[in-house]
Scaffold this active site. Structure first.
Site, PDB file in Angstrom:
ATOM      1  N   ARG A 173       0.833  -1.197   0.000  1.00 35.31           N
ATOM      2  CA  ARG A 173       0.000   0.000   0.000  1.00 35.31           C
ATOM      3  C   ARG A 173       0.874   1.256   0.000  1.00 35.31           C
ATOM      4  NH1 ARG A 173      -4.759   2.552  -1.218  1.00 35.31           N
ATOM      5  NH2 ARG A 173      -5.496   3.868   0.498  1.00 35.31           N
ATOM      6  N   GLU A 196     -12.070 -21.413  27.336  1.00 39.01           N
ATOM      7  CA  GLU A 196     -11.323 -22.085  28.419  1.00 39.01           C
ATOM      8  C   GLU A 196     -11.071 -21.154  29.602  1.00 39.01           C
ATOM      9  OE1 GLU A 196     -11.829 -24.706  27.429  1.00 39.01           O
ATOM     10  OE2 GLU A 196     -10.532 -25.610  25.941  1.00 39.01           O
TER      11      GLU A 196
END
Length: 401
Positions: free
Chosen positions: A284, A379
């Site tokens: 870019r 978790e």
């Protein structure tokens, strides 16, 4: 240039396994992941490929048909797979938690019956602790098992079951009052049952229903479900380990493996986000040069890479501690906490580097941006990890006298 997150001290076999998995990820997962994720489609071809590679038996001992590899090898494979698509790593995570629990705590008959078929990928595991009203408070479960002759009858509702539809074996944690009088500490009156079922949705076994997939923001492809038990009869020989009252300890041992897995997933997703960010920054152009040449972007890349390295190092340390046979709840909690938080930050920085294009579904970073938040809660939330870490630190640094 050396790739980030390298691991020192690996054997030739470990390096060969990781090279094979990484090649599979690059060729078979990354090219199709975004399309499958947008369709919320189960990646059957990818799962079949993992089966052919022997990944479902990676940590299962050789005597039961597995590869007998360490938690570290497994975690590094998970890191590679999550780099390709985090949902695929979720498919194997619950399978390995159940296999690990069987290996560590199952009776000899249970090991011989389940582990060879799990190693071959013929039996696929899932585990179930959570319920609609309890979140991280496992001691508050209300699902219950009552003895009835040679069987137990299970009733209750479970929640957030990964692989609920595709699994054929579910380790389910419930309360069991048999032999545990009223007033017994909640964690001492829980039992894990090994429940076989048919894959799919609806009534998958008499008394056991998997209603359907939960629609999620991210983490798509893998099925996440509820589980309803209504008069589910389970033979007494399917109590994990053969004795009631040990289920909480069995599950917590398995969750330590799961937390290392979640840390590894965070490392893999963060690594992919860095790869996307550093690549885009060199393509870019603004103000006549690649944005990678702007100091602000270089600072961002430097921070991202450092976080990837730090999270990877903590994950490796937690896995090696578990492999050594030592208690690793402190290290696993730290690794899970840091890796998930850093993953979110690295993904967001990569998203910012992409600018407006990061908001487009045509760019892979959009998918990662929706996937990373799951790691913050999977978790155990960050708050739960900090509680575990804090308590263990006070044990280690308790003042004497």
């Amino acid at each position: 240039m050396a790739r980030l997150a390298q691991t020192a001290g690996l054997t030739d076999i470990q390096r060969e396994i990781l090279s094979t998995v990484r090649d599979f990820v690059d060729k078979e997962i990354i090219p199709v992941a975004t399309e499958l994720e947008h369709r919320d489609e189960y990646p059957q071809a990818i799962v079949d490929g993992l089966k052919e590679l022997g990944l479902f038996g990676l940590m299962i001992p050789e005597e039961y048909g597995g590869l007998g590899e360490s938690l570290l090898t497994y975690a590094l494979c998970v890191e590679e797979i999550a780099r390709g698509w985090m949902s695929v790593s979720g498919i194997i995570n619950t399978h390995f938690i159940v296999a690990y629990m069987l290996k560590q705590h199952g009776t000899q008959e249970q090991k011989e019956y389940f582990l060879p078929r799990m190693a071959a990928g013929e039996v696929r595991g899932a585990f179930s602790m959570s319920e609609p009203a309890l979140g991280s408070d496992v001691s508050a479960i209300t699902s219950k098992a009552v003895r009835d002759g040679d069987d137990y009858v299970l009733n209750g509702q479970k929640m957030w079951l990964t692989n609920g539809g595709t699994s054929t074996l579910v380790a389910i944690l419930v309360k069991s009052d048999e032999g545990h009088p009223e007033g017994t500490a909640p964690h001492k009156s829980m039992t894990t049952f090994l429940v076989e079922k048919e894959p799919g949705f609806g009534e998958v076994r008499p008394g056991l229903t998997i209603p359907g997939k939960i629609d999620k923001m991210g983490y798509k492809g893998v099925d996440t479900t509820e589980l309803i038990m209504d008069g589910l009869r389970v033979p007494a020989d399917r109590v994990l380990g053969g004795a009631t009252g040990r289920g909480f300890y069995h599950m917590m041992d398995g969750v330590e493996v799961g937390r290392v897995n979640v840390a590894a997933r965070g490392c893999g997703v963060a690594q992919r986000a860095f790869e996307l960010g550093v690549s885009y920054a060199q393509q870019r152009h603004t103000f006549g040069k690649p944005i990678a040449q702007h100091q602000a972007i270089q600072f961002k890349l430097a921070e991202m890479a450092t976080k990837v390295e730090a999270a990877h190092a903590m994950m490796v340390n937690a896995a090696r501690k578990k492999d050594s046979g030592e208690r690793n709840d402190l290290e696993a909690g730290m690794a899970k906490y840091l890796a998930s938080e850093y993953c979110k930050e690295v993904v967001e920085d990569a998203f910012r580097i992409h600018g407006g294009y990061g908001f487009s579904k045509e760019y892979e970073i959009e998918r990662l941006y929706r996937e990373a938040p799951m790691l913050l809660i999977g978790e155990g939330t960050a708050e739960i990890q900090k509680m575990i870490i804090g308590r263990r630190l006070l044990e280690e640094y308790r003042l004497q006298g």
